[in-house]
Design a protein around this motif. Structure first.
Motif, mmCIF file in Angstrom:
data_model
loop_
_atom_site.group_PDB
_atom_site.id
_atom_site.type_symbol
_atom_site.label_atom_id
_atom_site.label_comp_id
_atom_site.label_asym_id
_atom_site.label_seq_id
_atom_site.Cartn_x
_atom_site.Cartn_y
_atom_site.Cartn_z
ATOM 1 N N ILE A 110 0.886 -1.163 0.000
ATOM 2 C CA ILE A 110 0.000 0.000 0.000
ATOM 3 C C ILE A 110 0.916 1.202 0.000
ATOM 4 N N ALA A 111 0.803 2.021 -1.031
ATOM 5 C CA ALA A 111 1.840 3.016 -1.220
ATOM 6 C C ALA A 111 1.336 4.387 -1.592
ATOM 7 N N PRO A 112 1.939 5.427 -1.087
ATOM 8 C CA PRO A 112 2.233 5.540 0.338
ATOM 9 C C PRO A 112 0.935 5.840 1.084
ATOM 10 N N ILE A 113 0.935 5.692 2.375
ATOM 11 C CA ILE A 113 -0.248 6.006 3.178
ATOM 12 C C ILE A 113 -0.168 7.497 3.494
ATOM 13 N N ASN A 114 -0.879 8.282 2.715
ATOM 14 C CA ASN A 114 -0.744 9.741 2.771
ATOM 15 C C ASN A 114 -1.010 10.330 4.149
ATOM 16 N N CYS A 115 -1.997 9.806 4.848
ATOM 17 C CA CYS A 115 -2.353 10.401 6.143
ATOM 18 C C CYS A 115 -1.320 10.126 7.231
ATOM 19 N N LEU A 116 -0.389 9.199 7.000
ATOM 20 C CA LEU A 116 0.697 8.932 7.950
ATOM 21 C C LEU A 116 2.036 9.473 7.462
ATOM 22 N N SER A 117 2.075 9.941 6.230
ATOM 23 C CA SER A 117 3.328 10.391 5.611
ATOM 24 C C SER A 117 3.425 11.913 5.641
ATOM 25 N N ASN A 118 4.654 12.401 5.446
ATOM 26 C CA ASN A 118 4.887 13.835 5.251
ATOM 27 C C ASN A 118 6.009 13.987 4.236
ATOM 28 N N GLU A 119 6.492 15.211 4.022
ATOM 29 C CA GLU A 119 7.491 15.420 2.963
ATOM 30 C C GLU A 119 8.839 14.782 3.259
ATOM 31 N N ASN A 120 9.102 14.403 4.515
ATOM 32 C CA ASN A 120 10.381 13.785 4.878
ATOM 33 C C ASN A 120 10.278 12.305 5.226
ATOM 34 N N ASN A 121 9.073 11.795 5.323
ATOM 35 C CA ASN A 121 8.865 10.423 5.761
ATOM 36 C C ASN A 121 7.645 9.852 5.041
ATOM 37 N N TYR A 122 7.844 8.727 4.380
ATOM 38 C CA TYR A 122 6.767 8.070 3.634
ATOM 39 C C TYR A 122 6.467 6.748 4.314
ATOM 40 N N VAL A 123 5.193 6.513 4.625
ATOM 41 C CA VAL A 123 4.800 5.283 5.311
ATOM 42 C C VAL A 123 4.094 4.372 4.310
ATOM 43 N N TYR A 124 4.574 3.142 4.243
ATOM 44 C CA TYR A 124 4.017 2.119 3.366
ATOM 45 C C TYR A 124 3.597 0.930 4.225
ATOM 46 N N ALA A 125 2.710 0.122 3.698
ATOM 47 C CA ALA A 125 2.360 -1.136 4.353
ATOM 48 C C ALA A 125 2.680 -2.258 3.378
ATOM 49 N N ILE A 126 3.372 -3.271 3.876
ATOM 50 C CA ILE A 126 3.720 -4.428 3.058
ATOM 51 C C ILE A 126 3.198 -5.667 3.776
ATOM 52 N N TYR A 127 2.661 -6.603 3.002
ATOM 53 C CA TYR A 127 2.136 -7.837 3.575
ATOM 54 C C TYR A 127 3.241 -8.482 4.406
ATOM 55 N N SER A 128 2.964 -8.791 5.664
ATOM 56 C CA SER A 128 3.988 -9.236 6.620
ATOM 57 C C SER A 128 4.733 -10.496 6.213
ATOM 58 N N GLU A 129 4.151 -11.330 5.378
ATOM 59 C CA GLU A 129 4.846 -12.551 4.976
ATOM 60 C C GLU A 129 6.000 -12.265 4.014
ATOM 61 N N TYR A 130 6.047 -11.062 3.467
ATOM 62 C CA TYR A 130 7.161 -10.691 2.606
ATOM 63 C C TYR A 130 8.295 -10.153 3.456
ATOM 64 N N SER A 131 9.488 -10.426 3.049
ATOM 65 C CA SER A 131 10.662 -9.956 3.760
ATOM 66 C C SER A 131 10.882 -8.477 3.478
ATOM 67 N N MET A 132 11.521 -7.807 4.412
ATOM 68 C CA MET A 132 11.869 -6.405 4.218
ATOM 69 C C MET A 132 12.895 -6.238 3.099
ATOM 70 N N GLU A 133 13.484 -7.336 2.610
ATOM 71 C CA GLU A 133 14.448 -7.234 1.504
ATOM 72 C C GLU A 133 13.784 -6.692 0.245
ATOM 73 N N TYR A 134 12.446 -6.778 0.154
ATOM 74 C CA TYR A 134 11.737 -6.207 -0.994
ATOM 75 C C TYR A 134 11.710 -4.683 -0.937
ATOM 76 N N MET A 135 11.931 -4.144 0.258
ATOM 77 C CA MET A 135 11.885 -2.697 0.428
ATOM 78 C C MET A 135 13.292 -2.118 0.283
ATOM 79 N N PRO A 136 13.388 -0.875 -0.191
ATOM 80 C CA PRO A 136 14.716 -0.250 -0.331
ATOM 81 C C PRO A 136 15.368 -0.005 1.033
ATOM 82 N N PRO A 137 16.687 0.192 1.041
ATOM 83 C CA PRO A 137 17.410 0.394 2.310
ATOM 84 C C PRO A 137 16.949 1.625 3.092
#
Length: 164
Positions: A110-137
């Motif tokens: 789910i990209a990005p969750i606008n109501c939790l994000s701001n110009e310096n921080n973007y909040v995403y939700a990823i299905y928990s069974e996926y590893s964080m390796e799918y997300m950038p560093p």
């Protein structure tokens, strides 16, 4: 009239304790049924299903950001638990936007969750069974939330409701 039918194991706080079980006390306010969670806050009860022993709730504060509702929801010290068919999603804080290519892969994001994000921080939700390796560093997992599995994935960010 629009409130759900209240019967055992639930009871109104104004009724004798023998009318229901401990932890199943409800109250009424302006024709709405209220459920108070000791570790969380108050919720409106939209529906009680005595058939499958579930309740559907909404936040009394009617938060515009449904993910904020899910983050603050806490069943600790209650007699309730999440239904087993809820899906777990990891909330990820990212210092930069995730590439559109990742959003279009088979990874449920789910990209990005606008109501939790701001110009310096973007909040995403990823299905928990996926590893964080799918997300950038630039992303770090902050917490896990439960989302009812029956919701269309593309609507989760705007319509998520907890069903304990």
């Amino acid at each position: 009239n629009s409130s759900p039918s209240i019967r055992y194991p639930f009871r109104l706080k104004t009724q004798p304790t023998s009318c229901g079980l401990e932890g199943f006390e409800l109250s009424c306010l302006s024709d709405k049924t209220i459920w108070h969670l000791p570790s969380s806050q108050d919720y409106y009860i939209q529906e009680i299903s005595y058939l499958d022993s579930s309740i559907t709730i909404t936040d009394v504060n009617e938060m515009a950001c449904q993910f904020q509702f899910l983050i603050s929801f806490n069943l600790t010290h209650s007699k309730f638990c999440f239904l087993p068919f809820n899906k777990s999603y990891a909330l990820c804080n990212c210092t930069s936007k995730v590439a559109v290519e990742l959003e279009r892969t088979s990874v449920e994001l789910i990209a990005p969750i606008n109501c939790l994000s701001n110009e310096n921080n973007y909040v995403y939700a990823i299905y928990s069974e996926y590893s964080m390796e799918y997300m950038p560093p630039s992303c770090r997992k902050s917490r896990t939330v439960q989302i009812p599995a029956g919701l269309p994935f593309q609507d989760v960010a705007t319509t998520a409701r907890a069903t304990p």
